[in-house]
Design an enzyme around this catalytic site. Structure first.
Site, PDB file in Angstrom:
ATOM      1  N   CYS A 310       0.842  -1.192   0.000  1.00 37.21           N
ATOM      2  CA  CYS A 310       0.000   0.000   0.000  1.00 37.21           C
ATOM      3  C   CYS A 310       0.884   1.250   0.000  1.00 37.21           C
ATOM      4  O   CYS A 310       1.795   1.354  -0.812  1.00 37.21           O
ATOM      5  CB  CYS A 310      -0.959  -0.054   1.190  1.00 37.21           C
ATOM      6  N   ILE A 311       0.648   2.212   0.888  1.00 43.33           N
ATOM      7  CA  ILE A 311       1.479   3.413   0.883  1.00 43.33           C
ATOM      8  C   ILE A 311       2.900   3.104   1.350  1.00 43.33           C
ATOM      9  O   ILE A 311       3.822   3.881   1.085  1.00 43.33           O
ATOM     10  CB  ILE A 311       0.874   4.555   1.724  1.00 43.33           C
TER      11      ILE A 311
END
Length: 578
Positions: A310-311
Site C-alpha cells: 500500500c502506501i
C-alpha cells in the site's frame, strides 16, 4: 528538525478543526462547490433533463404494470423490471419479490437509477465534482434503503415473528455495547481474541533495531539453510504491520520463512502530537533507509529483496528511486503490493482529495498534530457503505445476530494515526500534485521519479480494490524502465493480499513486461492473460527464489558487534501502541 508553521490565522484554524469534528473530516466548501457546479449545469441542460425524464417515465410504466399485477395476484411470478447492480445483494431474499415488499424494493431501485442518471454525464461539470455529487447522492439513498428499516424489510419482520421480538432486544444490547466501546475508545467486541503476540503476530523473531519511527523485526529461521538475500518488508503506516503476520495459517511472514527466506519487517510507531513534524523524508530516511542499513549490517554482503504494501510500497518506491538516482546498488528486487506510484486513477478515494479538502485537513491536523484514525476509517467505510455500515446495522442491531470477528477484521479495527507533516505532504505532493510520477518529487536535494528505479519489479494488484485500483497499480509497467512482472489476484485491498495457499475461491493472472517494450493497455493485458487457480504466493516466491542465491548458512539474529543487538522478542512494543 524544522518546526512546521501552522496556518497564519489561528481563528480559521480553530474554526476548520471544529467543522471537521462535525463533518467527519470532510470539507463543506468542497461539497458545496461540487453541488453548485452540478446544479447549474443540469439547470442549463433542458435536453438532458428531458432524456432522463423519458427514461424515468418508461421505467415507471413498466413498474406500474408489474406492481399492479402483483397486487391483484400475490402469487404471480415474473421478472421484476428493475434489477439491482451485480454487487448489490440487499434484495436477494425471495421475500423481496412478494407484495408489498417488491413495491418497496422496486420503487427504491427506480429512484436510485433516476438519481444515478441525474448525476452522471452532465456536460461541462468537472469530473471530480460530478463524481462527488454522485457519491453523495448514493450515500443518502443507501441510508434510505427499505432494507434498513424494520417495517419495510421482510427478513427482519420474519425474524421478529420467529423470535417474538427477541432479535430487537438483542440488537439493542449490541448497539449499546458498541456505543460504550466507541465512547471509551475500546476495540469492537471479539477483538480481544486476536491480540498481537498472543493469537496474531506470533511468528517467532526479535526486534533488532529501534529508533523514534520504527522497530525492525528479524524473524527466526525454520529451515536448515536460507537464501543469502534477505527480505525487507515495508508495510503501510496507516495500518499495523501484522496484516502480513496474522494467524499462523495465513501469515505471509511464516510462509516466507518456511520457504527458506530471512525476513525482516518494519513496525511503525503510532504517531502522536510529538511526531507532528515527521515528514515523508523522515519516513524514507529513518524508516526505509535506516531499516535497510540494519538489514545489510546483520546480513552483510548480499543485496536485499525489498517489499512494500500500500502506501508502504509508495514510500519504498521513493526510496528505491533515490537509491537508483544516487548510484546505490543495494536492492536485488522490488515487490509492490497494491501500491501506487501514480495517483491520477486512484479510484473513489480521490473524492476526498482536492485543493479544498486538503487545505481543510491540513488545518484539522495542525491543531492537534495528527489525523485521527477514526476519521480515516470513516472515509474508507463510506466507500463501501452498504457492506461496512448499513448491512452491519441491519445484521447486528435489527436481526440481532453478531458476525464473529476474524483475525483480518480485528486487525482492521487496530487503527493508527497520521502525523501532520507527512500526511499533508502525502496528500498534496503525491495524491493531488502527482509529483513523483511527473518527476518533481524532492528528497533533500535529489529529485526522484519512477524511471530512477533500477531493480526488477514484481507488482501485485487486486481485482476489487477500493484503495488502490488495479488499473492504477498497473501503471508501474508504463512509468518505469525495468522489467516488471505484474500479477492481478482476486479479492480486495486486504483480502487479496492475504491469500495463503489453500484459501478457497482464489485465482490470479500473471505476466511479464520487459523493459523498453511497448505498453500493453490494462484491458488488453487482462483479456490476453490466462487465469490460474489458487494462491499467488507460490508464484511470487518462485520469482524471488529465481533472483536469489543458493541456500546457505543461517544468519545471526541481530549482530551486536555491528550495533544491532536483539532488543526484545517479536512483535515488539510499537505494534501495541494505542
Amino acid at each position: 528538525m524544522t518546526k512546521t508553521i501552522p496556518p497564519a490565522n489561528p481563528f480559521d484554524l480553530m474554526l476548520h478543526a471544529s467543522e471537521g469534528r462535525l463533518t467527519g473530516g470532510l470539507s463543506p466548501a468542497s461539497a458545496a462547490l461540487a453541488y453548485l457546479d452540478w446544479a447549474l449545469h443540469l439547470a442549463n441542460a433542458p435536453g438532458k433533463r428531458s432524456e432522463i425524464l423519458r427514461a424515468a417515465l418508461a421505467r415507471q410504466m413498466a413498474l406500474a404494470g408489474y406492481l399492479s399485477a402483483l397486487a391483484v395476484d400475490h402469487t404471480k411470478e415474473g421478472a421484476a423490471p428493475i434489477t439491482p447492480r451485480p454487487e448489490d445483494h440487499r434484495f436477494d431474499d425471495p421475500a423481496w419479490q412478494q407484495w408489498p415488499f417488491a413495491a418497496y424494493a422496486q420503487s427504491f431501485l427506480a429512484t436510485e437509477q433516476l438519481w444515478d442518471e441525474l448525476t452522471k454525464g452532465i456536460a461541462g461539470v468537472s469530473r471530480h465534482h460530478l463524481d462527488l455529487v454522485n457519491f453523495g447522492v448514493r450515500q443518502w439513498l443507501d441510508m434510505m434503503s427499505p432494507s434498513n428499516f424494520l417495517a419495510t424489510n421482510p427478513e427482519i419482520i420474519a425474524r421478529t415473528h420467529e423470535t417474538g421480538g427477541q432479535n430487537l432486544v438483542t440488537g439493542a444490547r449490541h448497539f449499546f455495547e458498541d456505543l460504550m466501546r466507541e465512547t471509551e475508545g475500546k476495540p469492537p467486541e471479539g477483538a480481544e481474541q486476536f491480540r498481537p503476540g498472543h493469537e496474531v503476530a506470533v511468528t517467532p523473531g526479535q526486534v533488532v533495531y529501534r529508533n523514534e519511527l520504527i522497530e525492525l523485526i528479524q524473524y527466526t529461521p525454520t529451515t536448515d539453510k536460507v537464501h543469502p538475500e534477505p527480505i525487507l518488508i515495508v508495510p503501510a503506516w496507516i495500518m499495523k504491520y501484522y496484516i502480513l503476520d496474522l494467524s499462523p495459517k495465513n501469515s505471509m511472514v511464516r510462509y516466507l520463512v518456511q520457504q527458506g527466506h530471512t525476513v525482516f519487517m518494519i513496525s511503525w510507531i503510532n504517531p502522536d502530537e510529538e511526531e507532528r513534524d515527521f515528514s515523508l523524508q523522515t519516513y524514507v530516511e529513518k524508516g526505509v533507509l535506516a531499516a535497510l542499513d540494519a538489514v545489510q549490517a546483520i546480513v552483510p554482503g548480499p543485496k536485499v529483496h525489498a517489499v512494500g504494501y500500500c502506501i508502504g510500497g509508495t514510500l519504498l518506491s521513493l526510496a528505491a528511486a533515490l537509491l537508483g538516482k544516487t548510484g546505490q546498488d543495494r536492492l536485488a528486487s522490488l515487490t509492490l503490493f497494491a501500491a501506487q506510484i501514480d495517483f491520477t486513477e486512484a479510484g473513489e478515494i480521490l473524492l476526498f482529495v482536492d485543493d479544498s479538502q486538503v487545505a481543510f485537513l491540513k488545518d484539522m491536523m495542525a491543531e492537534r498534530g495528527y489525523l485521527d484514525a477514526g476519521e480515516m476509517a470513516g472515509a474508507f467505510e463510506m466507500l463501501r457503505a452498504n457492506d461496512l455500515i448499513w448491512s452491519r446495522i441491519v445484521h447486528d442491531y435489527l436481526m440481532g445476530e453478531r458476525r464473529p470477528l476474524n483475525d483480518l477484521m480485528a486487525w482492521n479495527a487496530d487503527v493508527t494515526r497520521m502525523p501532520y507533516q507527512m500526511h499533508s505532504q502525502y496528500l498534496q505532493k503525491l495524491f493531488l500534485d502527482n509529483d513523483f510520477s511527473e518527476g518533481r518529487f524532492e528528497l533533500g536535494d535529489v529529485t526522484v521519479a519512477p524511471p530512477d528505479i533500477t531493480t526488477p519489479i514484481f507488482a501485485v494488484g487486486t481485482e476489487h480494490d477500493h484503495v488502490a485500483p488495479w488499473h492504477s497499480v498497473y501503471k508501474v509497467t508504463l512509468l518505469t524502465d525495468v522489467d516488471v512482472t505484474f500479477l492481478l489476484t482476486s479479492g480486495g485491498h486486504n483480502a487479496g493480499i492475504v491469500s495463503e495457499p489453500g484459501h478457497p475461491r482464489r485465482h490470479y493472472r500473471i505476466g511479464d513486461h520487459c523493459a523498453n517494450s511497448s505498453f500493453v493497455p490494462p484491458k488488453k493485458w487482462f483479456n490476453g492473460t490466462p487465469e490460474h487457480e489458487g494462491s499467488w504466493w507460490p508464484a511470487w516466491q518462485a520469482w524471488l527464489a529465481k533472483r536469489s542465491g543458493k541456500p546457505g548458512p543461517l544468519p545471526q539474529m541481530g549482530r551486536e558487534e555491528a550495533g544491532y543487538p536483539p532488543l526484545c522478542p517479536a512483535p515488539g512494543e510499537y505494534v501495541l501502541q494505542r
